[in-house]
Write an enzyme that holds these catalytic residues in place. Structure first.
Site, PDB file in Angstrom:
ATOM      1  NE  ARG A  15      -4.000  -1.944   2.131  1.00  0.00           N
ATOM      2  CZ  ARG A  15      -3.810  -2.874   3.047  1.00  0.00           C
ATOM      3  NH1 ARG A  15      -2.846  -2.747   3.925  1.00  0.00           N
ATOM      4  NH2 ARG A  15      -4.589  -3.917   3.095  1.00  0.00           N
ATOM      5  CE  LYS A  30      -0.633  14.226 -15.024  1.00  0.00           C
ATOM      6  NZ  LYS A  30      -0.921  14.739 -16.374  1.00  0.00           N
ATOM      7  CD  GLU A  89       7.760  17.056 -23.150  1.00  0.00           C
ATOM      8  OE1 GLU A  89       7.069  18.063 -22.926  1.00  0.00           O
ATOM      9  OE2 GLU A  89       7.284  15.968 -23.545  1.00  0.00           O
ATOM     10  CE  LYS A 116       5.528  17.907 -15.167  1.00  0.00           C
ATOM     11  NZ  LYS A 116       5.523  16.699 -15.948  1.00  0.00           N
ATOM     12  CD  GLU A 154      -3.551  17.482 -16.901  1.00  0.00           C
ATOM     13  OE1 GLU A 154      -2.638  16.750 -16.469  1.00  0.00           O
ATOM     14  OE2 GLU A 154      -3.953  17.454 -18.059  1.00  0.00           O
ATOM     15  NE  ARG A 194       0.641  17.766 -13.769  1.00  0.00           N
ATOM     16  CZ  ARG A 194       1.054  16.838 -12.917  1.00  0.00           C
ATOM     17  NH1 ARG A 194       0.560  16.794 -11.700  1.00  0.00           N
ATOM     18  NH2 ARG A 194       1.966  15.959 -13.274  1.00  0.00           N
ATOM     19  CG  ASN A 203      -1.817  18.249 -21.500  1.00  0.00           C
ATOM     20  OD1 ASN A 203      -0.933  17.454 -21.208  1.00  0.00           O
ATOM     21  ND2 ASN A 203      -2.944  18.352 -20.823  1.00  0.00           N
ATOM     22  CG  HIS A 239       1.921  16.863 -25.036  1.00  0.00           C
ATOM     23  ND1 HIS A 239       2.749  17.953 -25.150  1.00  0.00           N
ATOM     24  CD2 HIS A 239       2.654  15.899 -24.431  1.00  0.00           C
ATOM     25  CE1 HIS A 239       3.923  17.659 -24.604  1.00  0.00           C
ATOM     26  NE2 HIS A 239       3.900  16.419 -24.168  1.00  0.00           N
ATOM     27  CG  HIS A 282      -0.194  12.245 -26.678  1.00  0.00           C
ATOM     28  ND1 HIS A 282      -0.803  12.813 -25.584  1.00  0.00           N
ATOM     29  CD2 HIS A 282       1.079  11.978 -26.300  1.00  0.00           C
ATOM     30  CE1 HIS A 282       0.063  12.888 -24.581  1.00  0.00           C
ATOM     31  NE2 HIS A 282       1.216  12.386 -24.989  1.00  0.00           N
ATOM     32  CG  HIS A 317       6.786  12.314 -26.001  1.00  0.00           C
ATOM     33  ND1 HIS A 317       5.419  12.206 -26.096  1.00  0.00           N
ATOM     34  CD2 HIS A 317       7.022  13.368 -25.187  1.00  0.00           C
ATOM     35  CE1 HIS A 317       4.856  13.155 -25.357  1.00  0.00           C
ATOM     36  NE2 HIS A 317       5.808  13.880 -24.796  1.00  0.00           N
TER      37      HIS A 317
END
Ligand code: ADP
Ligand code: ZN
Length: 349
Positions: free
Chosen positions: A107, A129, A171, A213, A223, A227, A231, A234, A238, A248
């Protein structure tokens, strides 16, 4: 050099230009287990001597639940308990999977990262994330949990392939475009080659990007607002990445060029700024255009989770260093993209 960031109630400590094995000094009397991938262990075996290491296969293809299961099995064999510290040493794949495994093992046990790619240093390893892909669905399963620390040891970058440097700079340019005009002009005066040959310049650059960041994440961990600006490039990126299996960085570079053009047509982003951004991407060896099947891209883009009712949320630029989210009617966006890729307009600089 140490910098501390607070994200909700969690303190995340960043150690810049620090030796990787300082972890042992920072966490005395602690059982430390490292997770890394086969490329990194091969290139840096000396650094892991007499340490407990779990080695996973390299690459996004292995960012899957089966790799988590493997790490858990190894943790059991190594008798990891609630006091164990798990340290992910690698690119975004390793840090994502380490953070996720640590968050669910018993956990949740403590974890930290030693990012070894530019992309992980400025982006993937920051923000909490963590997760895995499920088949073709990227990051479908995961959680948001911040690491205790990040250690930036630039010695790893000596073996990082050039394409991976380029990938990470996409990035960095994104951060400059959405948040920091000064960083943008610093980048205009520099090159990947400069940063590769000067640890001092690189350290400064990484520190600035971490700060950008971390600040965005600290203000909006889940988000709901700012945030989302991360993107930028993106949504389209993507789609291109998934269909054409581009790196990427290349995919989001093409995505940023398109999003900048859209910002020019549907927001106040000037033509001059649009060309500046495209030029900067190219200066860092990133592609800004690709012959694509616009219809197919559109289909994938529509499935994107940012779809909202009749409109699609899209990050646009006001000017270099300032971005916002707008909601565009689906039909408007469709028309734009189909024309944009048909005209090949962005081929000219
Ligand atoms: P990301 O690009 O998201 O950071 P990965 O974890 O997939 O993602 O790393 C990209 C590739 O670079 C992988 O094949 C990985 O093994 C390799 N790699 C990562 N760091 C280094 C390094 N410092 N030296 C050599 N290869 C590296
Ligand atoms: Zn990205």
């Amino acid at each position: 050099m140490k910098e501390v960031f607070q994200i909700s109630s969690k303190i995340v400590t960043c150690y810049f230009d620090e030796a990787f094995n300082e972890v042992q000094t920072l966490y005395p009397d602690t059982t430390i287990i490292y997770v890394t991938d086969e490329n990194i262990i091969e290139a840096h075996a000396d650094k892991f001597q007499s340490q407990q290491v779990i080695v996973v296969k390299a690459g996004e293809k292995f960012k899957q639940q089966s790799t988590v299961d493997y790490i858990v099995e190894q943790l059991i064999i190594l008798k990891a308990d609630r006091q164990t510290l798990l340290v992910g040493v690698g690119g975004g794949v390793v840090t994502d999977i380490t953070g996720y495994t640590a968050s669910v093992y018993m956990r949740g046990i403590r974890f930290g990262f030693v990012p070894t790619t530019i992309l992980a240093m400025v982006d993937a390893a920051i923000g909490g994330k963590n997760g895995v892909d499920v088949g073709i669905y990227k990051n479908l399963v995961g959680c948001i949990k911040q690491p205790d620390f990040l250690i930036y040891d630039y010695i790893f970058l000596q073996t990082l392939p050039k394409e991976e440097w380029i990938n990470g700079f996409a990035e960095i340019i994104k951060h400059a475009a959405i948040k920091d005009a000064d960083l943008f002009s610093t980048l205009q005066k520099n090159s990947i080659e400069n940063y590769r040959s000067s640890i001092q310049a690189l350290n400064e650059l990484i520190r600035q990007n971490v700060k950008i960041k971390m600040t965005v994440v600290a203000e909006d961990e889940f988000e709901k607002g700012d945030r989302k600006l991360l993107n930028f490039g993106h949504t389209l990126g993507h789609a291109i990445e998934n269909i054409y299996l581009l790196p990427h960085g290349s995919a989001i570079s093409i995505g940023m060029a398109a999003a900048a053009k859209l910002s020019n047509e549907m927001n106040d982003f000037s033509s001059e700024n649009f060309y500046d951004l495209k030029k900067l991407l190219q200066q860092y060896h990133l592609p800004v255009q690709k012959e694509v099947d616009a219809g197919k891209i559109w289909e994938v883009l529509l499935m994107d989770k940012k779809k909202l009712g009749d409109g699609i949320q899209f990050v646009v630029l006001d000017k270099i260093g300032q971005a916002k989210t707008i909601t565009l009617p689906t039909s408007t966006l469709e028309l734009f993209f189909k024309n944009y890729f048909k005209s090949g307009e962005t081929l000219t600089t």
